[in-house]
Design a protein around this motif. Structure first.
Motif, mmCIF file in Angstrom:
data_model
loop_
_atom_site.group_PDB
_atom_site.id
_atom_site.type_symbol
_atom_site.label_atom_id
_atom_site.label_comp_id
_atom_site.label_asym_id
_atom_site.label_seq_id
_atom_site.Cartn_x
_atom_site.Cartn_y
_atom_site.Cartn_z
ATOM 1 N N TRP A 227 23.978 5.592 3.533
ATOM 2 C CA TRP A 227 23.113 6.332 2.609
ATOM 3 C C TRP A 227 23.370 7.830 2.722
ATOM 4 N N VAL A 228 23.742 8.468 1.614
ATOM 5 C CA VAL A 228 24.031 9.902 1.599
ATOM 6 C C VAL A 228 23.024 10.609 0.706
ATOM 7 N N LEU A 229 22.304 11.586 1.279
ATOM 8 C CA LEU A 229 21.341 12.406 0.542
ATOM 9 C C LEU A 229 21.893 13.824 0.474
ATOM 10 N N ASP A 230 22.289 14.229 -0.712
ATOM 11 C CA ASP A 230 22.992 15.493 -0.950
ATOM 12 C C ASP A 230 22.046 16.459 -1.657
ATOM 13 N N SER A 231 21.662 17.548 -0.971
ATOM 14 C CA SER A 231 20.796 18.592 -1.562
ATOM 15 C C SER A 231 19.378 18.081 -1.799
ATOM 16 N N SER A 232 18.650 17.933 -0.717
ATOM 17 C CA SER A 232 17.293 17.377 -0.759
ATOM 18 C C SER A 232 16.238 18.460 -0.870
ATOM 19 N N GLY A 233 15.119 18.108 -1.506
ATOM 20 C CA GLY A 233 13.943 18.961 -1.526
ATOM 21 C C GLY A 233 12.909 18.479 -0.524
ATOM 22 N N ASP A 234 11.870 19.254 -0.350
ATOM 23 C CA ASP A 234 10.755 18.903 0.521
ATOM 24 C C ASP A 234 10.079 17.642 -0.019
ATOM 25 N N PRO A 235 9.970 16.550 0.761
ATOM 26 C CA PRO A 235 9.397 15.303 0.257
ATOM 27 C C PRO A 235 7.877 15.229 0.343
ATOM 28 N N ASP A 236 7.189 16.327 0.602
ATOM 29 C CA ASP A 236 5.738 16.350 0.743
ATOM 30 C C ASP A 236 5.075 15.524 -0.368
ATOM 31 N N PRO A 237 4.438 14.386 -0.044
ATOM 32 C CA PRO A 237 3.884 13.516 -1.088
ATOM 33 C C PRO A 237 2.654 14.094 -1.784
ATOM 34 N N GLN A 238 2.077 15.148 -1.228
ATOM 35 C CA GLN A 238 0.933 15.772 -1.890
ATOM 36 C C GLN A 238 1.366 16.672 -3.039
ATOM 37 N N ARG A 239 2.631 17.115 -3.036
ATOM 38 C CA ARG A 239 3.073 18.079 -4.051
ATOM 39 C C ARG A 239 4.303 17.616 -4.819
ATOM 40 N N VAL A 240 5.216 16.952 -4.161
ATOM 41 C CA VAL A 240 6.462 16.471 -4.759
ATOM 42 C C VAL A 240 7.088 17.575 -5.613
ATOM 43 N N ALA A 241 7.229 17.372 -6.942
ATOM 44 C CA ALA A 241 7.944 18.337 -7.781
ATOM 45 C C ALA A 241 7.242 19.683 -7.867
ATOM 46 N N GLN A 242 5.930 19.699 -7.708
ATOM 47 C CA GLN A 242 5.248 20.995 -7.717
ATOM 48 C C GLN A 242 5.700 21.825 -6.515
ATOM 49 N N GLY A 243 5.885 21.167 -5.386
ATOM 50 C CA GLY A 243 6.408 21.864 -4.215
ATOM 51 C C GLY A 243 7.842 22.305 -4.415
ATOM 52 N N TRP A 244 8.665 21.454 -5.053
ATOM 53 C CA TRP A 244 10.058 21.832 -5.299
ATOM 54 C C TRP A 244 10.111 23.061 -6.187
ATOM 55 N N MET A 245 9.248 23.100 -7.190
ATOM 56 C CA MET A 245 9.252 24.238 -8.104
ATOM 57 C C MET A 245 8.837 25.511 -7.370
ATOM 58 N N ARG A 246 7.804 25.435 -6.555
ATOM 59 C CA ARG A 246 7.378 26.610 -5.779
ATOM 60 C C ARG A 246 8.509 27.126 -4.887
ATOM 61 N N ASN A 247 9.269 26.197 -4.335
ATOM 62 C CA ASN A 247 10.322 26.584 -3.403
ATOM 63 C C ASN A 247 11.496 27.287 -4.080
ATOM 64 N N MET A 248 11.571 27.221 -5.411
ATOM 65 C CA MET A 248 12.694 27.857 -6.099
ATOM 66 C C MET A 248 12.681 29.373 -5.961
ATOM 67 N N ALA A 249 11.518 29.943 -5.756
ATOM 68 C CA ALA A 249 11.472 31.391 -5.531
ATOM 69 C C ALA A 249 12.255 31.738 -4.267
ATOM 70 N N ARG A 250 12.046 30.955 -3.230
ATOM 71 C CA ARG A 250 12.790 31.152 -1.981
ATOM 72 C C ARG A 250 14.280 30.889 -2.210
ATOM 73 N N GLY A 251 14.596 29.863 -2.983
ATOM 74 C CA GLY A 251 15.983 29.524 -3.239
ATOM 75 C C GLY A 251 16.737 30.643 -3.933
ATOM 76 N N ALA A 252 16.110 31.259 -4.920
ATOM 77 C CA ALA A 252 16.761 32.365 -5.631
ATOM 78 C C ALA A 252 17.002 33.549 -4.702
ATOM 79 N N GLU A 253 16.037 33.843 -3.838
ATOM 80 C CA GLU A 253 16.195 34.942 -2.892
ATOM 81 C C GLU A 253 17.324 34.651 -1.904
ATOM 82 N N ASP A 254 17.418 33.404 -1.459
ATOM 83 C CA ASP A 254 18.488 33.024 -0.528
ATOM 84 C C ASP A 254 19.864 33.192 -1.167
ATOM 85 N N ARG A 255 19.957 32.841 -2.438
ATOM 86 C CA ARG A 255 21.255 32.728 -3.104
ATOM 87 C C ARG A 255 21.735 34.028 -3.762
#
Length: 495
Positions: A227-255
């Motif tokens: 099993w290969v998981l390539d480029s994973s997001g935070d799996p927090d079940p309370q937020r799922v995609a809402q958490g992934w979207m919030r994390n994009m601010a950090r992603g843009a700053e990193d990149r």
């Protein structure tokens, strides 16, 4: 990723570029209960296609059914074949059939006959059963679907559009649209496993596909092989995609520093793309230009669609996925900053025309159907104001309201990813990923515990295996899939 930003951004509500509908002809029935035949033009010569019927609602197996487009590339070395490798696309909204077309030859070469390569279009995508929301063209433009606040930080228009979109999807999409969930994609994947006659399958999931793969491994651990998981997001079940979207601010700053270094390099001068003499000057230049375009948009080469500040910001988000997109972004910045009205910037693909209603529907539906989002407009106003101050590159987008705030309640709770299961998972994660930032990937790594090993790729971009040219990471994934040999501990691959 790897997925192109036009096909991968689930979390930020980007839409997918889906594959054309397929056809099945001269069917044969070898290899499970599927009737395999020719694919539509554009597929690889060795690619075969079929249709899989699945329940719309697995709790009502005798009720309405949906059709899924399936494709495969068979092993050319039967004596070396050890099973089936599922290619799980990103999104939500990306086509597995199309991804197999894009990556099939390279993947087949890497696997050297070890697997039949199989993928499917998730429900709502491409050649599978689709749904629509009946939205007009303006609401289907990516820069509008993505909840960019107004120039003054107001989210009033975002609230109105989010409510309008949710109501339209509820009205026109019906129960079919409500069935577009990660949980059902995982069930569909297992139904495909059964149709193929496989007791176990291996998988390569990228971006949102990595989350689908993680949920499958949680739900059906005894049916997972390598099993290969390539480029994973935070799996927090309370937020799922809402958490992934919030994390994009950090992603843009990193990149962003990667783009800044590229845009300030002396080599850019010969291409007239050098934006500044020093990398640290590129960021203020970009932010100043976006603010100017907020006030006075500049006519583009697409009639009727001038480059606004938010279109420029969206173009940046798309370009951060891959170094190969940097030149087009730099050309856009140069043209948008020109004082000559005759110089018009070109809009990148995905921003030059509206999304299709079907691709919009599935992209929105999955993230909204998976988990309940907050409905408090006031809380979004506060969050956007704070996020704009903290992360000006994303200008409040990651914290903003979406149609999910006005959506029908989810049918079930998201899965919680745990360390309960076989130790047969290999993760790969870019250190500077704009869509699934490294910090979020570490949350997935922690959740999986000893079930996983992590390959950290010390470069920027989204999607790793067979996508970013890192030979170390590619070699590690290929060896694992072909031989089962996995690093004894987490490792890093230098750029």
């Amino acid at each position: 990723m790897t997925n192109h930003p036009r096909t991968a951004l689930v979390l930020a509500l980007s839409a997918a570029a889906v594959a054309a509908s397929f056809t099945v002809a001269r069917a044969d029935h070898s290899g499970g209960g599927l009737a395999w035949g020719e694919c539509a033009p554009g597929a690889l010569p060795q690619q075969q296609c079929a249709t899989l019927s699945v329940p719309r609602d697995y709790s009502d197996p005798d009720g309405p059914r949906l059709s899924l487009a399936v494709s495969r590339i068979r092993s050319e070395r039967p004596e070396a074949r050890r099973g089936t490798l599922m290619v799980i696309p990103g999104g939500p909204g990306s086509s597995g059939v199309q991804r197999l077309t894009q990556k099939g030859e390279a993947l087949a070469e890497e696997m050297d006959g070890a697997y039949d390569l199989v993928a499917f279009d998730p429900r709502g995508v491409g050649g599978s059963t689709t749904a629509s929301c009946g939205l007009d063209e303006n609401d289907r433009r990516l820069e509008n679907l993505r909840s960019w606040p107004a120039a003054d930080g107001s989210i009033d228009e975002n609230v109105s559009r989010s409510r309008r979109t949710a109501e339209a999807c509820r009205r026109d999409g019906g129960e079919t649209l409500h069935s577009f969930t990660t949980a059902n994609q995982v069930r569909d994947l297992d139904r495909l496993r059964q149709a193929l006659g496989e007791e176990k399958i291996s998988a390569w999931g990228v971006s949102y596909g990595a989350y689908v793969g993680a949920v499958y491994a949680q739900k059906y651990p005894r049916h997972t092989d390598r099993w290969v998981l390539d480029s994973s997001g935070d799996p927090d079940p309370q937020r799922v995609a809402q958490g992934w979207m919030r994390n994009m601010a950090r992603g843009a700053e990193d990149r962003f520093p990667d783009f800044a270094a590229w845009a300030a390099h002396p080599d850019r001068a010969k291409e007239a793309l050098r934006l500044a003499r020093h990398a640290e000057d590129v960021r203020p230049l970009f932010l100043d230009l976006a603010a100017r375009l907020d006030r006075v948009p500049k006519e583009s080469t697409t009639p009727g669609t001038p480059v606004s500040g938010n279109i420029l910001r969206q173009a940046l988000q798309n370009a951060l996925y891959s170094d190969s997109a940097f030149p087009a972004l730099a050309r856009m910045i140069v043209a948008a900053g020109s004082q000559d009205p005759a110089v018009r910037p070109a809009l990148p693909p995905g921003l030059d025309k509206p999304l299709s209603d079907e691709s919009l529907a599935v992209t929105v539906a999955v993230v909204c159907n998976d988990v309940r989002w907050s409905g408090s407009v006031r809380s979004y106003e506060r969050a956007v104001a704070a996020d704009r101050a903290r992360h000006p590159l994303t200008a409040g987008l990651p914290a903003n309201i979406t149609p999910c705030s006005f959506w029908r309640a989810p049918a079930e709770k998201p899965a919680r990813i745990t360390d309960d299961g076989p130790s047969n998972i290999l993760m790969t994660q870019s250190l500077r990923d704009p869509a699934t930032p490294y910090a979020g990937g570490l949350k997935m790594r922690a959740a999986l515990g000893d079930r996983a090993r992590l390959v950290t790729v010390e470069q920027g971009g989204h999607g790793n295996y067979l996508g970013n040219g890192n030979a170390c990471a590619d070699r590690t994934v290929t060896e694992f899939l072909r031989t089962g040999v996995r690093p004894a501990r987490d490792v890093s691959c230098a750029n």
